[in-house]
Design a protein around this motif. Sequence first.
Motif, short mmCIF file in Angstrom:
data_model
loop_
_atom_site.label_atom_id
_atom_site.label_comp_id
_atom_site.label_asym_id
_atom_site.label_seq_id
_atom_site.Cartn_x
_atom_site.Cartn_y
_atom_site.Cartn_z
N UNK A 8 0.84 -1.20 0.00
CA UNK A 8 0.00 0.00 0.00
C UNK A 8 0.87 1.25 0.00
N UNK A 9 1.91 1.17 0.83
CA UNK A 9 2.84 2.28 0.96
C UNK A 9 3.45 2.62 -0.41
N UNK A 68 0.97 4.20 -2.66
CA UNK A 68 0.75 5.59 -2.27
C UNK A 68 1.91 6.47 -2.73
N UNK A 69 3.12 5.94 -2.51
CA UNK A 69 4.30 6.69 -2.92
C UNK A 69 4.25 6.96 -4.43
N UNK A 96 1.58 9.57 -5.15
CA UNK A 96 1.68 10.97 -4.73
C UNK A 96 3.08 11.53 -4.75
N UNK A 154 4.67 14.32 -8.89
CA UNK A 154 4.60 15.75 -9.18
C UNK A 154 4.20 16.54 -7.94
N UNK A 155 4.97 17.56 -7.63
CA UNK A 155 4.63 18.45 -6.52
C UNK A 155 3.48 19.34 -6.94
N UNK A 156 2.74 19.82 -5.98
CA UNK A 156 1.69 20.79 -6.25
C UNK A 156 2.33 22.04 -6.83
N UNK A 161 1.61 18.67 -15.63
CA UNK A 161 1.98 18.41 -14.23
C UNK A 161 2.64 17.04 -14.08
N UNK A 186 5.07 1.47 10.36
CA UNK A 186 4.59 1.49 8.98
C UNK A 186 3.27 2.23 8.86
N UNK A 236 2.46 5.56 6.88
CA UNK A 236 1.34 5.58 5.96
C UNK A 236 0.44 6.80 6.23
N UNK A 244 2.10 9.97 5.19
CA UNK A 244 2.05 10.08 3.75
C UNK A 244 0.67 10.50 3.28
N UNK A 300 -0.10 13.81 1.24
CA UNK A 300 -0.46 13.81 -0.19
C UNK A 300 -1.94 13.68 -0.46
N UNK A 332 -5.63 17.49 -4.68
CA UNK A 332 -5.33 16.76 -5.90
C UNK A 332 -4.58 17.68 -6.84
N UNK A 333 -3.80 17.10 -7.70
CA UNK A 333 -3.15 17.86 -8.75
C UNK A 333 -4.21 18.52 -9.61
N UNK A 347 -1.07 30.34 -8.69
CA UNK A 347 -1.34 29.47 -7.55
C UNK A 347 -1.79 30.25 -6.32
N UNK A 383 -4.42 26.12 -4.00
CA UNK A 383 -4.41 24.66 -4.09
C UNK A 383 -4.63 24.02 -2.73
N UNK A 384 -3.91 24.49 -1.72
CA UNK A 384 -4.08 23.90 -0.38
C UNK A 384 -5.21 24.55 0.40
#
Lengths: 397, 397
Positions: free
Chosen positions: A16-17, A20-21, A24, A27-29, A95, B13, B17, B20, B24, B28-29, B78, B95-96
């Motif tokens: 899952x990790x 997810x990696x 996300x 691409x940075x926001x 993006x 872990x 998780x 993360x 992220x 969303x992008x 942005x 965005x945020x």
Amino acid sequence: MAGLLVETGRAALIGSLSLLLAACAAPALRGTGDLGVVIERASGSVQVVDNTHQTSLGRVEGLGDLSHASVVFSRDARYAYVFGRDGAISKVDLLRLILVRRVAQASNSIGGAISSDGKVIAAQNYQPGGVRLFDADSLALLADVPAAPGVNGKPSRVVGLADLPGKRFAYALFDADEIDVMDASDPAHPVVERHPGAGKSPYDGLASMDGRYFLAGLYGEDGLSLLDTWRPDLGVRRVLAGYGRGEQAMPVYKMPHLRGWSLAGDYAFLPAVGHHQVLMADNRSWAQVATVPVLGQPVFVMAEPSGRRVWVNFAFPDNDKVQVIDVPTRAVIATLHPGKAILHMEFTPRGDAVWLSSRDDDKLVVIDTASLKTVRELPARSPSGVFFSWRAGRMGM
Amino acid sequence: MAGLLVETGRAALIGSLSLLLAACAAPALRGTGDLGVVIERASGSVQVVDNTHQTSLGRVEGLGDLSHASVVFSRDARYAYVFGRDGAISKVDLLRLILVRRVAQASNSIGGAISSDGKVIAAQNYQPGGVRLFDADSLALLADVPAAPGVNGKPSRVVGLADLPGKRFAYALFDADEIDVMDASDPAHPVVERHPGAGKSPYDGLASMDGRYFLAGLYGEDGLSLLDTWRPDLGVRRVLAGYGRGEQAMPVYKMPHLRGWSLAGDYAFLPAVGHHQVLMADNRSWAQVATVPVLGQPVFVMAEPSGRRVWVNFAFPDNDKVQVIDVPTRAVIATLHPGKAILHMEFTPRGDAVWLSSRDDDKLVVIDTASLKTVRELPARSPSGVFFSWRAGRMGM
């Protein structure tokens, strides 16, 4: 057994990790108002750039034949639509730096446009002639609009396609001497307003910044065809009668695109065909108000967003030079040598810098417009067109 | 013991998780070319909207006194910089959806601008009078530029601040009858070009879309002051001599902002002060070419990006109505009743829709400009100004 379950659980968690990696991490926001796309014609790739930090963000490959490519942007400035010479439309995510979709929609094409609401992509085609409309999201075909036929009986090649306000497009028919305005409000059933007899062999077109006027350049006679879309009842009229190749056909190394014109302030700035001159015309009367001598045959004549200065690049053999014209004095104030084969120029939205593509030096050159100094060079593969995302919010692009 | 270690590893872990996910999951992008900011004046908040999908993305609070607030956008579209009446600048991440920074830079202020390269924020202040420059990234103070004093000996209040090309700003001094142009190329050491004697009590100003002309409205006399920044040697001249409150002071319910003007196509469209009229002037000669009767005292007179139609809202008691003028025929073609207290209007970049704020109905109204039908309403708290991110790439905003 319990240990195995724990291990399985752990593996699942690690899985899952990783997912997810993957989802996300990349691409940075970031905002998309200062992005750009550079056509790398020889390698079928585009480079994505950031015009604030003057950096390259990456390369997207697999776009096919990009000789004579052009680009429009999605309304949110996240996606670039690249029109290739081979008739393909490629949708690039700026993006994620990936090719999202690619549609081979014709066998020979010369560019496209995006509707004023951002929902419809229009492609102008040579083979088969006509215009095709696509959903901007999915690139699904919405309509296939044939063009009137030329003397050979086949649908005409379409040139000069430009978006107009109200989900309309204007374009010219090279083989049928016609200017058309298409209303794509219902994109599955577009309605075409035709203006036949619009001049011999229109080879390109452009719309004014407010989308009111459409101008077509003529290959077969002097002058330009002008349609006032507020007054379609008046039909097409001829302006700038002296403009064109002239009665005595001169050697023209490169027929300038009308998209290389600038309509800025009270003036239109345009490359004289075959002459070492830039013409300045009044954009109301279309009377020529000045002729500015330059060092070669101009190709792109691009006004800074302020309209205060005009930058000019040239056809071979002078394509390693760029000249800058001061509009009030109508004189060349600088001659720059930015690199070999300068093919295109693009200004940042409010004109603090200009980016040039130097095809034969495999580089992009960023020039500060205040000092006229080169402030950055970036490697690129045989770059041609440079397109910035501020175009997303403009008409006639 | 081994089990405990496994559990610890598992907890670690799960912890990673969660981190993360937190890092992220939220935004969303997305592209930022179709975003907007709506001022919610009573609650000191802004709502962030998506003008493609006509949705609200969220609310950011804690921005202080937002009566008479205005907004500019970062170059990448942005961030929004919100200028409050209380002298604060708030930097909002669209965005945020968070308030990134907030600087209380004066005790009374009336707006600001962003430099043509996007690096400098300028605030125009009433108390203390003058202009302050800030780093657009950190909002650190770069320069404090005092204004010439008024008759009371204190630095003048500053109005009409607009960005010009070349990292310059133009503005007017209400108490000192002056128009200034500041070159902020070196923002720690700005250079000011002064034009005293620019007319009695300039109360607002605006720049043309190319940043060449700066116009100031005058409270103390009729007419407007015009500076051609290409010809500063010619100084300030008076245009539209009949414009203003008139010799016989009329009751004016709301002094129209010049930012409610439109310079579009060949015309300037402006609200007649105190009259039920919209004026059309030639934007070269500044001669008045038409007077269009409307139903009340106009406040904002906004041209569609095409210049083809002009939308007008009104002062109390007619602020529940909006009229639409057809430019070629110079006639009102529609009267709409979108809601109570329509304070502001903003077009999407290529004009397919317009968003209105209805303060007293606590809503935003989205109207399709082709059909003139309301296509969406969104709740908002006493909304006033609506600002879309296409402004990031334009001058004179």
